[in-house]
Design an enzyme around this catalytic site. Structure first.
Site, short mmCIF file in Angstrom:
data_model
loop_
_atom_site.label_atom_id
_atom_site.label_comp_id
_atom_site.label_asym_id
_atom_site.label_seq_id
_atom_site.Cartn_x
_atom_site.Cartn_y
_atom_site.Cartn_z
N GLU A 277 -19.77 22.15 42.28
CA GLU A 277 -20.31 21.32 41.03
C GLU A 277 -20.16 22.20 39.71
OE1 GLU A 277 -24.40 21.84 42.33
OE2 GLU A 277 -24.12 20.19 44.12
N GLY A 279 -19.58 22.94 35.82
CA GLY A 279 -19.96 22.35 34.30
C GLY A 279 -19.14 23.14 33.25
N ARG A 280 -19.84 24.34 33.07
CA ARG A 280 -19.50 25.19 31.92
C ARG A 280 -17.97 25.32 32.00
NH1 ARG A 280 -22.99 28.67 29.42
NH2 ARG A 280 -24.36 28.44 31.08
N ARG A 316 -28.05 27.34 22.27
CA ARG A 316 -27.75 28.62 23.09
C ARG A 316 -28.44 30.01 22.44
NH1 ARG A 316 -23.62 30.21 25.23
NH2 ARG A 316 -24.59 30.58 27.20
N TYR A 320 -31.08 31.86 24.68
CA TYR A 320 -30.81 32.77 25.50
C TYR A 320 -30.21 34.11 24.92
CZ TYR A 320 -29.72 28.53 28.36
OH TYR A 320 -29.47 27.36 29.11
N CYS A 346 -36.38 25.68 10.05
CA CYS A 346 -37.46 26.48 9.69
C CYS A 346 -38.00 27.39 10.72
CB CYS A 346 -38.60 25.71 8.92
SG CYS A 346 -38.04 24.91 7.60
N GLU A 347 -37.34 28.14 11.20
CA GLU A 347 -37.50 29.05 12.35
C GLU A 347 -36.80 30.30 12.16
OE1 GLU A 347 -39.30 28.59 15.36
OE2 GLU A 347 -39.81 26.31 14.88
N TYR A 374 -23.19 22.90 27.11
CA TYR A 374 -24.71 23.06 26.71
C TYR A 374 -24.69 23.27 25.28
CZ TYR A 374 -24.75 23.85 31.80
OH TYR A 374 -24.44 23.66 33.11
C1 LIG Z 1 -26.30 23.26 36.07
C2 LIG Z 1 -25.84 22.90 37.45
C3 LIG Z 1 -24.47 23.17 37.90
C4 LIG Z 1 -23.60 23.46 36.82
O1 LIG Z 1 -23.63 24.90 36.47
P1 LIG Z 1 -22.43 25.45 35.59
O2 LIG Z 1 -22.76 26.95 35.31
O3 LIG Z 1 -22.38 24.47 34.32
O4 LIG Z 1 -21.07 25.35 36.10
C5 LIG Z 1 -24.20 22.95 39.25
N1 LIG Z 1 -25.15 22.39 39.91
C6 LIG Z 1 -26.31 22.45 39.87
C7 LIG Z 1 -27.39 21.93 40.87
C8 LIG Z 1 -26.91 22.52 38.23
O5 LIG Z 1 -28.26 22.70 38.24
#
Ligand SMILES: *Cc1c(COP(=O)(O)O)cnc(C)c1O
Length: 419
Positions: A277, A279-280, A316, A320, A346-347, A374
């Site tokens: 899974e 994403g980034r 971000r 973070y 305004c922060e 993100y």
């Molecule tokens: C956010 C998330 C991902 C993806 O994370 P990345 O760091 O963007 O690869 C995969 N699985 C779950 C359950 C997540 O919450």
């Protein structure tokens, strides 16, 4: 491959100068490279070639329909965390049968909708969710395919807000309770146990946390097998980091190879499909936020470049203290100054970058790099600021994939009091 490069003194995305995008769509503006997304995806896919694998794209990193569409055409699966994301996948032409549904707080309505859509698997995060899913599945007359998200208690070595695999996090089911919860799942009439899942965090820059988590998961898989609970898939989540500054994350292929080296050594390896899974890693480096310098100002010893993008556009850094490279779109010669790049919100937390040595003038364009993941996905309308447009570049062509929001739309759902 870096999709962003300086050519003839101009920062380009693929073959297009960012100045042209700013001229056409205004600033601030998110810009993505189609090729960078496709190539990142294919690096995973090619490393998995010939194996039983479903590589999912974790939508929450960047859920624009065009990006989902692009990845659906690559035969991606999708990892979703809400009914909203489910509808995005369907609207973009993806198939529910390739969706895994993650998240700690799925509502009854979300479970029902996902069951009726026919998602591939529910990644269940608690005993209570298991009971609710069983009940909802009974009501709609479907059997719910489930995988339990186990918390392997490994330290991903990343920022505490994006570390999810430790015992004290809200995520998953502890290793100790997993066996008991699986026995319960197997006994419920409207559930079908199909897999096991873990996701230990995000922006992970070494292989060790991934292999440690896999070892823990395999140990559980064996204990389940001894108890007569056999699984079809093992989902290792996402979390592979990217380079923002000087990080050196393993390559996508290196991660996949390390995982399969371990999986292949398992006596029943051939029985399991592997799921991921990511994403980034797929979209992070493929995007930048283009912003224009509104004002230069000095307070005491500190120099500020006040730009037209703020924490509402890219959260971000404020959230973070994340570091993003900042590149002038048309670098100028001259004596550099150390600037804090800050937004109009305004922060005091409204900054995009600190202590950057740059030569700047009012009106200059800057690119905040590695903003594909993100970025837009976490943006807000704080200070009644319309969200920026998103543009996907393919060679020398730009596709507007989300229009800039209008100010009127920001309060269109609000109502004044009656007289
Ligand atoms: C956010 C998330 C991902 C993806 O994370 P990345 O760091 O963007 O690869 C995969 N699985 C779950 C359950 C997540 O919450």
């Amino acid at each position: 491959m870096n999709a962003f490069s300086l050519r003839d003194g101009q920062l380009h995305v693929e073959a297009l100068p960012l100045t042209e995008i700013a001229a056409q769509y205004g600033t601030p503006c998110y810009v993505y490279s189609r090729r960078a997304i496709t190539e990142a995806w294919r690096e995973f896919a090619q490393a998995c070639a010939g194996r039983q694998v479903l590589i999912c794209y974790a939508l929450k990193a960047n859920s624009n329909l065009a990006i989902i569409d692009l990845l659906a055409r690559e035969q991606a699966g999708f990892d979703i965390v809400s009914a909203g994301e489910l509808r995005r996948v369907i609207a973009a032409g993806g198939s529910a049968s390739r969706i895994v549904f993650s998240g700690v707080g799925k509502s009854t309505q979300e479970l029902r909708e996902a069951l009726l859509a026919g998602v591939r698997c529910f990644n269940v995060e608690s005993g209570a969710e298991l009971e609710r899913l069983n009940r909802v599945a009974g009501e709609v007359g479907r059997r719910a395919p489930v995988s339990l998200r186990v918390n392997p208690d490994v330290d991903a070595g990343t920022h505490p807000y994006i570390s999810t695999g430790l015992r004290e996090n809200k995520f998953g089911i502890s290793h100790d309770e997993a066996l008991e919860t699986y026995r319960r799942a197997a006994s419920l009439p409207n559930l079908e146990v199909v897999g096991i899942d873990c996701h230990i965090g995000s922006q992970i820059t070494s292989l060790a946390p991934f292999t440690a988590a896999l070892d823990k998961v395999l140990e559980l898989v064996d204990r389940l097998h001894e108890q007569g609970i056999s699984l079809h898939h093992i989902d290792l989540g996402g979390g592979l980091g990217i380079r923002y500054d000087d990080e050196e994350p393993p390559s996508r292929a290196a991660l996949i190879h390390a995982v399969f080296e371990r999986l292949d050594a398992h006596p029943r390896a051939a029985q399991y499909e592997a799921l991921f899974e990511f994403g980034r890693s797929i979209v992070g480096n493929a995007g930048a936020l283009i912003t224009r310098v509104e004002y230069l100002k000095q307070n005491g010893e500190r120099h500020f470049a006040i730009v037209d993008a703020g924490m509402n556009d890219l959260m971000r850094p404020a959230l973070y203290e994340a570091w993003h490279a900042v590149q002038p779109v048309t670098p100028r010669a001259g004596p550099p100054t150390q600037f804090d790049i800050v937004g109009p919100v305004c922060e005091s937390g409204d900054w995009l970058a600190r202590n950057r040595t740059l030569c700047l003038a009012e009106g200059d364009l800057l690119a905040v790099m590695s903003a594909g993941a993100y970025g837009m996905a976490m943006s807000s309308n704080y200070n009644t600021r319309p969200r920026p447009p998103e543009v996907l570049v393919d060679g020398s062509r730009a596709h507007l994939i989300r229009e800039r929001e209008t100010i009127e739309s920001l309060f269109a759902l609000e109502r004044r009091l009656p007289d």
